[in-house]
Design an enzyme around this catalytic site. Sequence first.
Site, PDB file in Angstrom:
ATOM      1  N   HIS A  19       0.912  -0.918  -0.087  1.00  0.00           N
ATOM      2  CA  HIS A  19       0.128  -0.032   0.514  1.00  0.00           C
ATOM      3  C   HIS A  19       0.937   1.162  -0.225  1.00  0.00           C
ATOM      4  O   HIS A  19       2.175   1.058   0.494  1.00  0.00           O
ATOM      5  CB  HIS A  19      -0.545   0.193   1.253  1.00  0.00           C
ATOM      6  CG  HIS A  19      -1.258   1.346   1.354  1.00  0.00           C
ATOM      7  ND1 HIS A  19      -1.533   2.213   1.465  1.00  0.00           N
ATOM      8  CD2 HIS A  19      -3.190   0.835   1.009  1.00  0.00           C
ATOM      9  CE1 HIS A  19      -2.679   3.335   1.539  1.00  0.00           C
ATOM     10  NE2 HIS A  19      -4.282   1.907   1.529  1.00  0.00           N
ATOM     11  N   ASP A  69       4.040  -4.426   7.806  1.00  0.00           N
ATOM     12  CA  ASP A  69       1.613  -3.466   7.896  1.00  0.00           C
ATOM     13  C   ASP A  69       0.751  -4.663   7.790  1.00  0.00           C
ATOM     14  O   ASP A  69       1.010  -5.785   7.246  1.00  0.00           O
ATOM     15  CB  ASP A  69       1.734  -2.892   6.182  1.00  0.00           C
ATOM     16  CG  ASP A  69       0.438  -1.898   5.732  1.00  0.00           C
ATOM     17  OD1 ASP A  69      -0.703  -2.855   6.786  1.00  0.00           O
ATOM     18  OD2 ASP A  69       0.017  -1.938   4.748  1.00  0.00           O
ATOM     19  N   GLN A 124      -4.801  -5.858   6.619  1.00  0.00           N
ATOM     20  CA  GLN A 124      -5.650  -6.581   5.932  1.00  0.00           C
ATOM     21  C   GLN A 124      -5.344  -7.921   6.626  1.00  0.00           C
ATOM     22  O   GLN A 124      -5.669  -8.743   6.411  1.00  0.00           O
ATOM     23  CB  GLN A 124      -5.440  -6.244   4.749  1.00  0.00           C
ATOM     24  CG  GLN A 124      -5.277  -5.477   3.599  1.00  0.00           C
ATOM     25  CD  GLN A 124      -6.844  -5.161   3.664  1.00  0.00           C
ATOM     26  OE1 GLN A 124      -7.712  -6.193   3.776  1.00  0.00           O
ATOM     27  NE2 GLN A 124      -7.260  -3.649   3.568  1.00  0.00           N
ATOM     28  N   LYS A 161     -10.676  -1.101  10.049  1.00  0.00           N
ATOM     29  CA  LYS A 161     -10.158  -2.456   8.991  1.00  0.00           C
ATOM     30  C   LYS A 161     -11.129  -3.859  10.235  1.00  0.00           C
ATOM     31  O   LYS A 161     -11.360  -4.481   9.613  1.00  0.00           O
ATOM     32  CB  LYS A 161      -8.804  -2.716   8.674  1.00  0.00           C
ATOM     33  CG  LYS A 161      -8.082  -2.409   8.344  1.00  0.00           C
ATOM     34  CD  LYS A 161      -8.510  -1.769   6.615  1.00  0.00           C
ATOM     35  CE  LYS A 161      -7.715  -0.886   6.237  1.00  0.00           C
ATOM     36  NZ  LYS A 161      -8.445  -0.239   4.791  1.00  0.00           N
ATOM     37  N   CYS A 206      -4.878   2.419  -3.987  1.00  0.00           N
ATOM     38  CA  CYS A 206      -3.407   2.883  -3.184  1.00  0.00           C
ATOM     39  C   CYS A 206      -1.928   1.679  -3.444  1.00  0.00           C
ATOM     40  O   CYS A 206      -1.663   2.077  -1.769  1.00  0.00           O
ATOM     41  CB  CYS A 206      -3.994   3.223  -1.732  1.00  0.00           C
ATOM     42  SG  CYS A 206      -4.830   4.813  -1.647  1.00  0.00           S
TER      43      CYS A 206
END
Length: 408
Positions: A119, A197, A200, A223, A363
Amino acid sequence: MENIYRKDFPIFDDEKNKGLVYFDNAATSQRPRQVIEAIENFYKKNNANPLRGLYDLSARATAEYEAARHTIAEFVGAKEDAEIIFTRNASESLNLVAYTYGLENIKAGDEIAVSIMEHHSNILPWQMVAQKTGAKLVWMECDKKTGELTLDEIKSKITERTKLVALTYTSNVLGITNPVKEAAALAHKVGAVIVVDGAQAVPHKKVNVQDIDADFFSFSGHKFLGPTGAGGLYGKRELLDAMPPFLRGGEMIEYVTRDGATFAELPAKFEAGTVNAAGAVGMAAAVKYLEQVGLDEIEKHDNKLAALLIEGMKSIPHVNVIGHPDPARHSGIVTFTIDGAHPHDIASILDTEKIAIRAGHHCAQPLGAWLELPATARASVYFYNTEEEVAFFLDKIKNVRKWMGYGD
């Protein structure tokens, strides 16, 4: 088949949203009433400026805020509560690491290994560090057909010059989960740190930052059923202790003189100003709800719906599913194109049928360029979605080209 959790989500009861098929969960999830009520109760019963007040109401606000930190720390497997820094979102968490670790520790001639599927929030901060320090970005590239980032590719890009590895746990475009634990071991072997990251991954699978051996791990509350504007950063204590503050002001100091300041201990050192206590409380309520549902059950459900989506879409002429052929590798994210239809048109047409999907570059423009797909459509499911919604989606998607005048 009835979904027993759907009744907990008030948005689906609103008159304007009757019949809504919400397949944009990778962008943001919906919130159960338990989270909404936790935030409301904080403001009704315990609202005060936490951390500094000497009166009972402020003490209660502080207790709720720190209890939320404990819940989040246990949720991601941190060694101690102080290793969790509350931020606004994963983007702020990654920028915090870039400005306070990256600029302090990365020098000219060093390398930063970044995967092509990141991202923008896990690309732009490292571009900034490279530009300011003279370091070099090195790209770890995935297989163009499956989206898989192999260990051989990771090994080839992590060298003695590597000082930091930036890697998403789960791609927001392809849904594929990367070998972050193995990447961490490779990074540490050459003395580099790894920044994961997790935005997700956290909503869909069990995460343990100690098992991964992540040095830093970012996430966004919205999220995984929590409020917007509330997120977090996990960092190993020894690294966080050595880093300077990101923002400076109230709450992150011990004392200030005309000549300087002494900063507070972790985690307060990185939480300047009045904190988002209600957001932290809401995020903790989201964690408790997820744990009630069970992350193993969520992952199983998401994979089942993804399999139904992929199987159905592959049987429709002119519809192209992007990424790994195994639905279990998609984490509930199904990205696709339709021949002759721009993704924005696909999303607009489906919106007329009350189906909400994402369309564009997500993104992740370097990934789009690598795959030669500057824009795609993305359907992303969560545990409150149903098989009936998948069937409805498939019934409508097969008509997109006909509605656009192609006649097939």
